[in-house]
Design a protein around this motif. Structure first.
Motif, PDB file in Angstrom:
ATOM      1  N   ASP A  36       0.833  -1.198   0.000  1.00  0.00           N
ATOM      2  CA  ASP A  36       0.000   0.000   0.000  1.00  0.00           C
ATOM      3  C   ASP A  36       0.870   1.251   0.000  1.00  0.00           C
ATOM      4  N   SER A  37       0.452   2.238  -0.794  1.00  0.00           N
ATOM      5  CA  SER A  37       1.266   3.448  -0.944  1.00  0.00           C
ATOM      6  C   SER A  37       0.666   4.656  -0.222  1.00  0.00           C
ATOM      7  N   GLY A  38      -0.067   4.389   0.854  1.00  0.00           N
ATOM      8  CA  GLY A  38      -0.547   5.497   1.671  1.00  0.00           C
ATOM      9  C   GLY A  38      -2.028   5.740   1.592  1.00  0.00           C
ATOM     10  N   SER A  39      -2.818   4.687   1.534  1.00  0.00           N
ATOM     11  CA  SER A  39      -4.272   4.843   1.441  1.00  0.00           C
ATOM     12  C   SER A  39      -4.814   5.655   2.615  1.00  0.00           C
ATOM     13  N   THR A  40      -5.789   6.507   2.307  1.00  0.00           N
ATOM     14  CA  THR A  40      -6.437   7.315   3.342  1.00  0.00           C
ATOM     15  C   THR A  40      -7.833   6.798   3.671  1.00  0.00           C
ATOM     16  N   ASP A  41      -8.267   5.731   2.995  1.00  0.00           N
ATOM     17  CA  ASP A  41      -9.549   5.109   3.316  1.00  0.00           C
ATOM     18  C   ASP A  41      -9.296   3.853   4.157  1.00  0.00           C
ATOM     19  N   ASP A  42     -10.197   2.887   4.118  1.00  0.00           N
ATOM     20  CA  ASP A  42     -10.075   1.690   4.973  1.00  0.00           C
ATOM     21  C   ASP A  42      -9.382   0.517   4.280  1.00  0.00           C
ATOM     22  N   THR A  43      -8.641   0.789   3.214  1.00  0.00           N
ATOM     23  CA  THR A  43      -8.000  -0.288   2.457  1.00  0.00           C
ATOM     24  C   THR A  43      -7.157  -1.192   3.350  1.00  0.00           C
ATOM     25  N   VAL A  44      -6.298  -0.610   4.156  1.00  0.00           N
ATOM     26  CA  VAL A  44      -5.370  -1.404   4.974  1.00  0.00           C
ATOM     27  C   VAL A  44      -6.122  -2.267   5.973  1.00  0.00           C
ATOM     28  N   ALA A  45      -7.081  -1.692   6.672  1.00  0.00           N
ATOM     29  CA  ALA A  45      -7.842  -2.460   7.674  1.00  0.00           C
ATOM     30  C   ALA A  45      -8.623  -3.595   7.029  1.00  0.00           C
ATOM     31  N   ILE A  46      -9.233  -3.324   5.877  1.00  0.00           N
ATOM     32  CA  ILE A  46     -10.009  -4.366   5.191  1.00  0.00           C
ATOM     33  C   ILE A  46      -9.082  -5.474   4.702  1.00  0.00           C
ATOM     34  N   ALA A  47      -7.942  -5.101   4.145  1.00  0.00           N
ATOM     35  CA  ALA A  47      -6.993  -6.111   3.667  1.00  0.00           C
ATOM     36  C   ALA A  47      -6.525  -6.999   4.799  1.00  0.00           C
ATOM     37  N   GLN A  48      -6.214  -6.422   5.929  1.00  0.00           N
ATOM     38  CA  GLN A  48      -5.777  -7.216   7.078  1.00  0.00           C
ATOM     39  C   GLN A  48      -6.892  -8.118   7.575  1.00  0.00           C
ATOM     40  N   ALA A  49      -8.113  -7.621   7.570  1.00  0.00           N
ATOM     41  CA  ALA A  49      -9.249  -8.426   8.019  1.00  0.00           C
ATOM     42  C   ALA A  49      -9.504  -9.607   7.098  1.00  0.00           C
ATOM     43  N   HIS A  50      -9.046  -9.507   5.844  1.00  0.00           N
ATOM     44  CA  HIS A  50      -9.236 -10.594   4.887  1.00  0.00           C
ATOM     45  C   HIS A  50      -7.955 -11.402   4.666  1.00  0.00           C
ATOM     46  N   GLY A  51      -7.092 -11.369   5.661  1.00  0.00           N
ATOM     47  CA  GLY A  51      -5.957 -12.286   5.693  1.00  0.00           C
ATOM     48  C   GLY A  51      -4.695 -11.812   5.029  1.00  0.00           C
ATOM     49  N   ALA A  52      -4.594 -10.553   4.676  1.00  0.00           N
ATOM     50  CA  ALA A  52      -3.401 -10.066   3.980  1.00  0.00           C
ATOM     51  C   ALA A  52      -2.389  -9.466   4.950  1.00  0.00           C
ATOM     52  N   ARG A  53      -1.138  -9.633   4.621  1.00  0.00           N
ATOM     53  CA  ARG A  53      -0.066  -8.894   5.275  1.00  0.00           C
ATOM     54  C   ARG A  53       0.139  -7.606   4.481  1.00  0.00           C
ATOM     55  N   VAL A  54       0.160  -6.477   5.161  1.00  0.00           N
ATOM     56  CA  VAL A  54       0.236  -5.189   4.489  1.00  0.00           C
ATOM     57  C   VAL A  54       1.608  -4.564   4.724  1.00  0.00           C
ATOM     58  N   VAL A  55       2.242  -4.148   3.639  1.00  0.00           N
ATOM     59  CA  VAL A  55       3.532  -3.453   3.692  1.00  0.00           C
ATOM     60  C   VAL A  55       3.356  -2.079   3.070  1.00  0.00           C
ATOM     61  N   HIS A  56       3.797  -1.047   3.763  1.00  0.00           N
ATOM     62  CA  HIS A  56       3.724   0.297   3.192  1.00  0.00           C
ATOM     63  C   HIS A  56       4.959   0.574   2.350  1.00  0.00           C
ATOM     64  N   GLN A  57       4.721   1.151   1.180  1.00  0.00           N
ATOM     65  CA  GLN A  57       5.809   1.608   0.313  1.00  0.00           C
ATOM     66  C   GLN A  57       5.320   2.851  -0.423  1.00  0.00           C
ATOM     67  N   ASP A  58       6.016   3.970  -0.226  1.00  0.00           N
ATOM     68  CA  ASP A  58       5.679   5.168  -0.995  1.00  0.00           C
ATOM     69  C   ASP A  58       5.734   4.853  -2.475  1.00  0.00           C
TER      70      ASP A  58
END
Length: 271
Positions: A36-58
């Motif tokens: 993820d490159s800096g989402s300001t919506d619920d992308t990260v939380a939803i992805a984690q809730a659906h089993g994804a590991r989230v890494v931030h990268q500009d």
């Protein structure tokens, strides 16, 4: 459904409306990774809730972002999807059946066919939307994404295989979203041209528009999809012409680079 030593990787920016469907369509992946490159919506939380590991990268540009994602995967075999794409049940079943054989082979990549859903319904005749072939499943030691800002593709030298079933692409749920993407993609492509010092040929622009429309509307059979086909052909032709007009402006007025970048960021079109 069994899992396989495979990483599903998705690059995201404000994809809260589609990321869950994408992730859930690949239940057999041992790892699901979102870059993820800096989402300001619920992308990260939803992805984690659906089993994804989230890494931030500009944001690095499409090609560089995908190559970075490859380095973060836990498995050598990688399935790359966009957030607005998802496997059909038929393709998921085909992959489940064939993955053991494919992953044990010396193939560099697997070619998948993409079907497009446009204005709420599948396209029925427009050729690029009926089974566009795209390399999306690959071994990371045998393939690499082109390091370009936009319109990246997978480069590989070894053998490949093509599967029959399709994955789906929810192509821009609305025309305003499509126009926003056109603005962003055109800006990125023009910056690539600027770095390569591509000659300015504005005289080609009217012909490029006309030929692009004719190619999509007639030769690619968009006209058989009715008014939706007309919209697709017109949008593609406008994009082809706009890129050339914007590049002409960049070369004629270099100050427009900074002012355009500020405007795109201010309106949430660019990162």
């Amino acid at each position: 459904m069994p899992t396989f030593p495979l990483t599903l990787v998705v690059i995201t920016y404000n994809e809260a409306n589609s990321i869950a469907r994408c992730l859930d369509s690949v239940p057999f992946a041992a790892e699901k990774l979102v870059i993820d490159s800096g989402s300001t919506d619920d992308t990260v939380a939803i992805a984690q809730a659906h089993g994804a590991r989230v890494v931030h990268q500009d944001w690095l540009g499409f090609g560089a972002q995908r190559n970075f994602a490859t380095t973060q995967c836990s498995h050598d075999w990688i399935l790359a999807l966009d957030a607005d794409e998802y496997l059909s049940p038929e393709l998921a079943a085909e992959l489940e059946r064939r993955l053991p054989e494919l992953m044990a082979s010396d193939n560099s990549a697997v070619i998948l066919r993409r079907a497009t859903i446009y204005m709420g319904a599948p396209m029925r005749w427009y050729l690029p939307s009926m089974g566009e072939k795209m390399a999306r499943l690959f071994h990371r030691d045998r393939a690499r994404w082109k390091d370009v800002r936009v319109h990246e593709s997978l480069v590989f030298d070894g053998p490949s295989v093509t599967l029959h079933a399709r994955f789906n692409h929810e192509n821009n749920p609305s025309l305003p979203q499509k126009q926003i993407k056109v603005l962003r993609y055109a800006e990125l492509k023009c910056r690539d041209w600027l770095e390569k010092n591509k000659p300015v040929r504005m005289w080609q622009t009217p012909f490029v528009y006309l030929l692009a429309f004719i190619k999509d509307y007639f030769f690619r059979l968009a006209f058989l999809d009715g008014w939706r086909g007309f919209v697709i052909a017109q949008t593609a032709a406008s994009y082809a012409a706009y890129k050339r007009m914007r590049y002409y402006e960049m070369r004629r007025n270099p100050a427009s680079l900074e002012s355009a970048a500020d405007a795109l960021i201010r309106h949430g079109i660019d990162r």
